[in-house]
Motif scaffolding. Structure first.
Motif, PDB file in Angstrom:
ATOM      1  N   ALA A 165      -0.820  -5.389   2.328  1.00 33.48           N
ATOM      2  CA  ALA A 165      -0.884  -3.934   2.510  1.00 33.48           C
ATOM      3  C   ALA A 165       0.451  -3.225   2.298  1.00 33.48           C
ATOM      4  O   ALA A 165       0.682  -2.152   2.840  1.00 33.48           O
ATOM      5  N   ARG A 204      -4.389  -0.452  -3.297  1.00 31.70           N
ATOM      6  CA  ARG A 204      -4.301  -1.215  -2.039  1.00 31.70           C
ATOM      7  C   ARG A 204      -5.604  -1.181  -1.250  1.00 31.70           C
ATOM      8  O   ARG A 204      -5.982  -2.191  -0.639  1.00 31.70           O
ATOM      9  N   LEU A 234      -3.223  -9.158  -7.678  1.00 35.02           N
ATOM     10  CA  LEU A 234      -4.015  -8.428  -8.665  1.00 35.02           C
ATOM     11  C   LEU A 234      -3.875  -9.034 -10.049  1.00 35.02           C
ATOM     12  O   LEU A 234      -2.805  -9.509 -10.421  1.00 35.02           O
TER      13      LEU A 234
HETATM   14  S1  SF4 Z   1      -2.309  -5.665  -3.563  1.00 33.50           S
HETATM   15 FE1  SF4 Z   1      -0.215  -6.439  -3.626  1.00 33.50          FE
HETATM   16  S2  SF4 Z   1       1.039  -4.630  -4.024  1.00 33.50           S
HETATM   17 FE2  SF4 Z   1      -0.963  -3.904  -3.373  1.00 33.50          FE
HETATM   18  S3  SF4 Z   1      -0.728  -3.584  -1.176  1.00 33.50           S
HETATM   19 FE3  SF4 Z   1      -1.572  -5.627  -1.462  1.00 33.50          FE
HETATM   20  S4  SF4 Z   1       0.199  -6.997  -1.489  1.00 33.50           S
HETATM   21 FE4  SF4 Z   1       0.976  -4.905  -1.810  1.00 33.50          FE
END
Ligand code: SF4
Ligand SMILES: Cc1cc2nc3c(=O)[nH]c(=O)nc-3n(C[C@H](O)[C@H](O)[C@H](O)COP(=O)(O)OP(=O)(O)OC[C@H]3O[C@@H](n4cnc5c(N)ncnc54)[C@H](O)[C@@H]3O)c2cc1C
Lengths: 356, 439
Positions: free
Chosen positions: A290, A305, A334
């Motif tokens: 997050a 997110r 991702l």
């Molecule tokens: S997906 Fe990756 S960049 Fe996006 S909030 Fe979660 S940990 Fe952070």
């Protein structure tokens, strides 16, 4: 961390401080001069360029080349970003700058091979079609009506918006240090859904009216006046004001994709294809911390997110597939993908044996 | 029903969301003393570096509290009256509850070295720590970071970025032995060295040197127990000292409340996350839970705090929900190197540098790419694969855990490993260099 992105919030120019407002004003002023006055004709002639649009084209291409080098210094450690940036800058230099220039020098009417209807709305206007050689017209129609829908479906709109288009190209090169300024609010999302499809509708309607006007305008002077009016206003408002003045002018305050997100009719069409197509951002389950890097650096204002935290793959019409969310994610959550299957490993598992 | 949640971190927030989802009418109060909004603690380093703003690290829009009718109290709980079902804030006010969740998290473990307390000493766990470090970390200064874990490496990275000289002091013979073996750690240390970090292995802080006026002068290092290769004593001058030697639960205020605490101060909970008192639950960093190996410790991870918050909510609503720690996975980043682990990976070195025996039927396959920092370790027991430790690339832990659950053999896993690759598109495909033999 991402070496290129550190200190973003420590720099006045990148965090909407006074200098950013000054730059915004300067860009807006420049675009107003380019689009609505002939002030730049003088300097263009002095530089022995044929007119203000050639000067504009030189400046634009230069901004992309220099900006591309800047971008590669920031994000060149990613292979996706490397290949993408080299491609989009090359397309600009060759197809949108050199080739039209050569055509002009050779006495042909210039043609921008990297632009298509509905973004370049004139390319479906009879007046343009009739003045271009058959092969170019075929190229334009096959591009807009066959190749783009297919590519949009199979690869996502990124193939155009992030790999070919000059608007996206400028955003992702010279504009890269402003990408985090995009509005992430749900209000902006709601506005975007209305505005972008409204412009798309306007583009289609304008094209139809201009076509009709060509066919029957001679016999109906009232309709003819109306038709030319529509054509002119679309050009002034959408082509000039939205894409240029606001699209680039607002970089320092609202991020780089204001035009692409809120107004581009091409992005709207490709977005719809993408929504039903194969492209998605795969989310690795339960691994997100997050931190917000992905959402912060999404130039389209997508709250990536929120998807990552909910373990949901991102499938959004808006996503231009620039790949920055995946690149900046410190936990590798991702991945942009357009291949049909993910892995043959078996059923996705529930990582936690929580008994709820 | 009045639910009171102490703590606005991921544990507390997930619980509040879970309670609201199921009980629209309940009164839900959240007390916290750090920040008015839930933010991501693991993102502290990005805020420090100016890569994100603090606001960017808040996962939900700020209207959430109002929308979901979470009452917020900014304040510090000073005491719990479990029998009277109320908490007292340090300003004196008391708040009653029907059910209480303690999700108070942790703070940096206090630096134990003689002379440590005083100006120049920093931690990196809370927003207040961040502010202090931000003020003190000026380019050109020299920082000593103590503690070879994940927070230590993050602090080293942000300080290097800001232009400080960084000496990274680690008691163990290699970096992060809890997760890395000697080969992986050597690779990471080499990477840190390239980023200008002076890594000192197998040394302890013996004493912190201060001037007459109390200002920080430096640290004296002494060889750690069983340091190999043997290290010597050394004086390292410094302007900043960052202690990153772990965290301790924020439970001092519970002394005398009647709740059972572990030796380390964590709140003892059962599998339903009920704490010792009536109508009291605990979740996240502050809860003492049972690990897969049967030991009882707190799990100081984002993921586990999140899941415990969810289970606590269900349990508080009266469900027979239990918290069972699932398959282990984690990911991290050592400067530019991505790290993914999944399943069971043996720890080879104890905190006091005694080698640990991973057991007789353990077998391992290891590969480091000939160039760059890129390694894979596949751990097997007998002929089945039980764990993965991967440095330098992205891997999909879902696939890795699936193979472990499916009791795949090493041959199968190595033949398919590229399918679990999760690098950005156009990245070079992973290839096996050697034969699929376990050692
Ligand atoms: S997906 Fe990756 S960049 Fe996006 S909030 Fe979660 S940990 Fe952070
Ligand atoms: C720098 C850093 C990096 C990290 N990176 C990772 C990572 O990459 N991956 C990972 O899995 N984990 C990581 N962690 C660990 C992770 O952040 C924690 O495990 C997790 O945040 C714990 O959540 P929690 O809800 O239990 O407690 P916390 O997030 O600590 O929240 C505690 C809350 O309780 C409040 N509180 C405490 N005491 C009181 C009191 N007496 N009165 C009122 N309120 C009180 C605080 O204000 C706070 O709101 C990291 C931690 C740090 C410090």
């Amino acid at each position: 961390m991402q070496a290129g992105l550190m200190d973003t919030y420590h720099r006045p120019l990148r965090s909407r401080k006074a200098v950013a407002w000054v730059l915004c004003a300067a860009l807006v002023a420049f675009y107003l001069l380019v689009y609505y006055t002939d002030v730049l004709e003088g300097p263009a002639r002095r530089l022995r360029l044929s007119g203000k649009w050639t000067l504009y084209s030189v400046l634009y291409t230069l901004a992309m080349v220099v900006g591309g080098a800047f971008f590669l210094r920031r994000h060149g450690n990613s292979p996706y970003q490397r290949v993408r940036t080299v491609t989009v800058v090359s397309v600009q230099v060759v197809l949108a700058f050199a080739l039209p220039l050569v055509m002009k020098v050779l006495g042909h009417q210039e043609y921008y091979f990297s632009y298509f209807w509905p973004l370049k709305i004139e390319y479906f206007y009879p007046s343009v079609i009739l003045h271009q050689p058959f092969l170019i017209v075929l190229y334009s129609f096959l591009g807009s009506l066959v190749a783009f829908p297919l590519l949009g479906y199979f690869l996502g709109k990124r193939f155009y918006c992030s790999w070919i288009c000059g608007c996206g190209g400028l955003a992702n090169t010279a504009g890269d240090s402003f990408r985090h300024l995009s509005d992430k609010s749900t209000g902006a999302w709601r506005f975007e859904k209305v505005s972008v499809y409204t412009v798309l509708a306007a583009a289609v309607i304008t094209t139809v009216i201009v076509g009709l006007n060509w066919a029957v305008g001679k016999d109906h002077p009232a309709f003819s006046a109306f038709g030319f009016g529509v054509q002119r206003w679309y050009g002034l408002v959408v082509g000039g004001f939205f894409s240029g003045v606001l699209g680039v002018g607002l970089y320092p305050l609202m991020g780089t994709r204001v035009w692409c997100r809120f107004a581009c009719p091409m992005a709207a069409v490709l977005g719809l294809l993408q929504k039903f197509g194969r492209f998605r951002i795969t989310v690795k389950k339960d691994m997100c911390i997050a931190c917000g890097n992905c959402s912060t650096y999404c130039e389209m204002g997508i709250d990536v997110r929120a998807y990552a935290m909910a373990n949901e793959d991102v499938k959004r019409a808006a996503c231009v597939g620039c790949g920055m969310c995946a690149h900046v994610c410190p936990r590798g959550v991702l991945k942009l993908e357009s291949r049909p299957v993910r892995f043959k490993g078996g059923e996705p598992i529930r990582v936690y044996a929580v008994d709820l | 029903m009045h639910y009171l949640i102490v703590g606005n971190g991921v544990g507390g927030m997930e619980a509040a969301l879970g309670l609201r989802r199921r009980d629209g009418g309940a009164r839900i109060t959240i007390v916290a003393d750090e920040h008015d909004h839930f933010y991501s603690r693991p993102a502290l380093m990005y805020v420090f570096a100016g890569q994100t703003s603090l606001r960017d690290t808040e996962p939900y829009d700020r209207a959430l509290y109002e929308r979901l009718r979470f009452e917020r109290v900014r304040g510090r709980v000073a005491a719990l009256d479990a029998a009277g079902k109320s908490v007292r804030l340090d300003e004196g006010r008391t708040i009653g509850y029907d059910r209480l969740l303690l999700a108070v998290g942790s703070t940096g473990r206090p630096a134990p070295w003689p002379g440590a307390a005083g100006p120049g000493l920093h931690y990196f766990v809370t927003l207040r720590d961040l502010e202090g470090l931000d003020r003190d970390a000026r380019p050109g200064r020299h920082a000593v970071v103590v503690g070879g874990g994940l927070i230590g490496v993050e602090v080293a990275e942000i300080l290097r970025h800001r232009g400080l000289k960084v000496t990274f002091v680690i008691r163990e013979n290699w970096y992060f032995p809890l997760a890395l073996d000697e080969r992986e750690a050597a690779m990471v240390a080499e990477h840190l060295g390239r980023h200008g970090v002076d890594v000192r292995l197998g040394v302890n802080v013996q004493e912190v040197r201060r001037g007459e006026d109390g200002s920080l002068r430096g640290v004296r290092l002494s060889p750690a127990a069983r340091a190999a290769p043997p290290t010597g004593a050394a004086e390292v001058p410094c302007d900043l000292l960052v202690s990153a030697i772990g965290v301790v639960p924020n439970t001092a205020f519970l002394a005398g409340s009647g709740l059972a605490l572990s030796k380390g101060g964590a709140i003892e909970v059962d599998e339903r996350l009920r704490a010792g008192g009536p109508e009291v639950w605990a979740a996240g960093d502050c809860a003492n839970v049972t690990w897969a190996d049967g030991s009882r410790r707190p799990e100081q991870l984002w993921y586990t705090a999140r899941d415990q918050g969810r289970v606590a909510a269900a349990s508080m609503l009266g469900d027979p929900a239990t918290y069972i720690r699932g398959a282990w996975y984690n990911s991290a980043k050592f400067f530019d190197l991505e790290y993914t682990t999944a399943g069971w990976v043996p720890v080879r070195l104890d905190w006091d540098n005694t080698p640990l025996d991973p057991g007789p039927d353990l077998r391992e396959w290891f590969q480091r790419a000939p160039t760059g920092f890129d390694s894979q370790r596949v751990v097997g027991r007998g002929d089945r694969v039980v764990g993965f430790n991967m440095v330098g690339r992205r891997w999909n832990h879902e696939v890795l855990l699936d193979w472990i659950a499916a009791r795949r053999t090493l041959e199968f896993v190595l033949d398919h490993l590229a399918e679990a690759q999760f690098d950005e598109e156009l990245s070079p495909r992973w290839r096996r260099q050697g034969p699929a033999a376990l050692t």
